[in-house]
Design an enzyme around this catalytic site. Sequence first.
Site, PDB file in Angstrom:
ATOM      1  N   HIS A  59       8.991   9.026 -16.036  1.00 50.08           N
ATOM      2  CA  HIS A  59       8.063  10.094 -15.648  1.00 50.08           C
ATOM      3  C   HIS A  59       7.929  10.151 -14.131  1.00 50.08           C
ATOM      4  O   HIS A  59       8.152   9.158 -13.455  1.00 50.08           O
ATOM      5  CB  HIS A  59       6.636   9.788 -16.145  1.00 50.08           C
ATOM      6  CG  HIS A  59       6.512   9.452 -17.583  1.00 50.08           C
ATOM      7  ND1 HIS A  59       6.036  10.346 -18.509  1.00 50.08           N
ATOM      8  CD2 HIS A  59       6.737   8.302 -18.260  1.00 50.08           C
ATOM      9  CE1 HIS A  59       5.986   9.768 -19.708  1.00 50.08           C
ATOM     10  NE2 HIS A  59       6.408   8.532 -19.583  1.00 50.08           N
ATOM     11  N   TYR A  60       7.492  11.300 -13.618  1.00 53.03           N
ATOM     12  CA  TYR A  60       6.910  11.303 -12.280  1.00 53.03           C
ATOM     13  C   TYR A  60       5.405  11.489 -12.419  1.00 53.03           C
ATOM     14  O   TYR A  60       4.913  12.048 -13.393  1.00 53.03           O
ATOM     15  CB  TYR A  60       7.540  12.327 -11.338  1.00 53.03           C
ATOM     16  CG  TYR A  60       7.428  13.789 -11.665  1.00 53.03           C
ATOM     17  CD1 TYR A  60       6.209  14.423 -11.931  1.00 53.03           C
ATOM     18  CD2 TYR A  60       8.574  14.589 -11.646  1.00 53.03           C
ATOM     19  CE1 TYR A  60       6.147  15.783 -12.181  1.00 53.03           C
ATOM     20  CE2 TYR A  60       8.510  15.952 -11.906  1.00 53.03           C
ATOM     21  CZ  TYR A  60       7.292  16.540 -12.171  1.00 53.03           C
ATOM     22  OH  TYR A  60       7.226  17.875 -12.431  1.00 53.03           O
ATOM     23  N   THR A  61       4.697  10.988 -11.397  1.00 53.94           N
ATOM     24  CA  THR A  61       3.237  10.978 -11.516  1.00 53.94           C
ATOM     25  C   THR A  61       2.611  12.305 -11.094  1.00 53.94           C
ATOM     26  O   THR A  61       1.480  12.582 -11.459  1.00 53.94           O
ATOM     27  CB  THR A  61       2.634   9.877 -10.616  1.00 53.94           C
ATOM     28  OG1 THR A  61       3.037  10.134  -9.261  1.00 53.94           O
ATOM     29  CG2 THR A  61       3.113   8.498 -11.045  1.00 53.94           C
ATOM     30  N   GLU A 123       6.392   5.119 -14.755  1.00 56.68           N
ATOM     31  CA  GLU A 123       5.946   6.233 -13.912  1.00 56.68           C
ATOM     32  C   GLU A 123       6.447   5.991 -12.487  1.00 56.68           C
ATOM     33  O   GLU A 123       6.334   4.884 -11.960  1.00 56.68           O
ATOM     34  CB  GLU A 123       4.415   6.314 -13.893  1.00 56.68           C
ATOM     35  CG  GLU A 123       3.798   6.789 -15.200  1.00 56.68           C
ATOM     36  CD  GLU A 123       3.682   8.309 -15.306  1.00 56.68           C
ATOM     37  OE1 GLU A 123       4.142   9.019 -14.382  1.00 56.68           O
ATOM     38  OE2 GLU A 123       3.139   8.766 -16.329  1.00 56.68           O
ATOM     39  N   HIS A 166      10.635  12.242 -19.815  1.00 57.26           N
ATOM     40  CA  HIS A 166       9.550  12.824 -20.600  1.00 57.26           C
ATOM     41  C   HIS A 166       9.942  14.211 -21.111  1.00 57.26           C
ATOM     42  O   HIS A 166       9.629  14.597 -22.237  1.00 57.26           O
ATOM     43  CB  HIS A 166       8.283  12.900 -19.732  1.00 57.26           C
ATOM     44  CG  HIS A 166       7.008  12.917 -20.514  1.00 57.26           C
ATOM     45  ND1 HIS A 166       5.777  13.028 -19.917  1.00 57.26           N
ATOM     46  CD2 HIS A 166       6.781  12.848 -21.850  1.00 57.26           C
ATOM     47  CE1 HIS A 166       4.838  13.018 -20.868  1.00 57.26           C
ATOM     48  NE2 HIS A 166       5.417  12.915 -22.036  1.00 57.26           N
ATOM     49  N   ASP A 176       8.783  16.583 -16.341  1.00 55.07           N
ATOM     50  CA  ASP A 176       9.089  15.371 -15.567  1.00 55.07           C
ATOM     51  C   ASP A 176      10.130  14.516 -16.305  1.00 55.07           C
ATOM     52  O   ASP A 176      10.191  14.554 -17.535  1.00 55.07           O
ATOM     53  CB  ASP A 176       7.805  14.568 -15.273  1.00 55.07           C
ATOM     54  CG  ASP A 176       7.114  14.024 -16.508  1.00 55.07           C
ATOM     55  OD1 ASP A 176       6.893  14.805 -17.459  1.00 55.07           O
ATOM     56  OD2 ASP A 176       6.803  12.825 -16.532  1.00 55.07           O
TER      57      ASP A 176
HETATM   58 ZN   LIG Z   1       5.344  12.297 -18.024  1.00 53.58          ZN
END
Ligand SMILES: [Zn+2]
Length: 271
Positions: A59-61, A123, A166, A176
């Site tokens: 994921h990216y935050t 993340e 994700h 993401d």
């Molecule tokens: Zn995510």
Amino acid sequence: MKPNTNLLARLARQAGHIVAAGLLALLSACATHGPPGLEIDRSQQAKSQNSRVEFIVLHYTSTGNHASLQILTEQNVSSHYLITDEKRPKVYQLVDESRRAWHAGVSQWFGRTDMNAGSIGVEIVNPGGSGQNWAPYSPAQIETLIALLHDISQRHQIKPYNIVGHSDIAPQRKIDPGPRFPWKQLADAGIGRWYDQAAVDGFLRQFQKTGLPDILSIQTDLERLGYTTPKNGLLDHATKNVVAAFQMHYRPSCYDGVPDAETIAILKALK
Ligand SMILES: [Zn+2]
């Protein structure tokens, strides 16, 4: 000589106690964990077992270091690991790998729905983006991530096709880690699933003679590769979202959700 391994393990454990905590620990080495009054013998281990962790979800935050840490530790969302975007990225472990982190939400991969139960969530601090404006990941972040993923995937024996974004597992609602995420670089480092360019070229030549496969064939291939997709033969909104997720992962130069020849050739080439 199998029987000796248990004895050796027991001796090694006892030696460890000595090193760790001295003579007192040795005296209590026979004590076992468990409910009071119930002794549990852990000296035998079954041959038939494997990790409960089957997937890694990236994921990216979409926010900075401080806010990411705050959100992932204090709110109703979490991840096992957080990689910051400092010059020397820091890796936080926020949830033990044996426990569920709450990062996947409503999602599906190869028909599996409870992705939080069987995955490790990572993340990465990155603001995300939209349109043509997406923030890059720093080389140091990706280097750190690759080292972390090598370790996790080796310890849990994660299959390459189960290292996903994700957006792969929730294409109708998530984008993401986004189109700037360097999946190819990860693949070159031995992480994740990738395709053979010669096979892609072969399919492109084939399409020039036969024309492009129909939408149902494309949906069937997306499903074969793990994606949850409509199977109605129509390039509807939901199907385009799945194609866009696929493109962000494997052909990020254009991720408009339209299955062009190159997209389909990659789709067919992937195993
Ligand atoms: Zn995510």
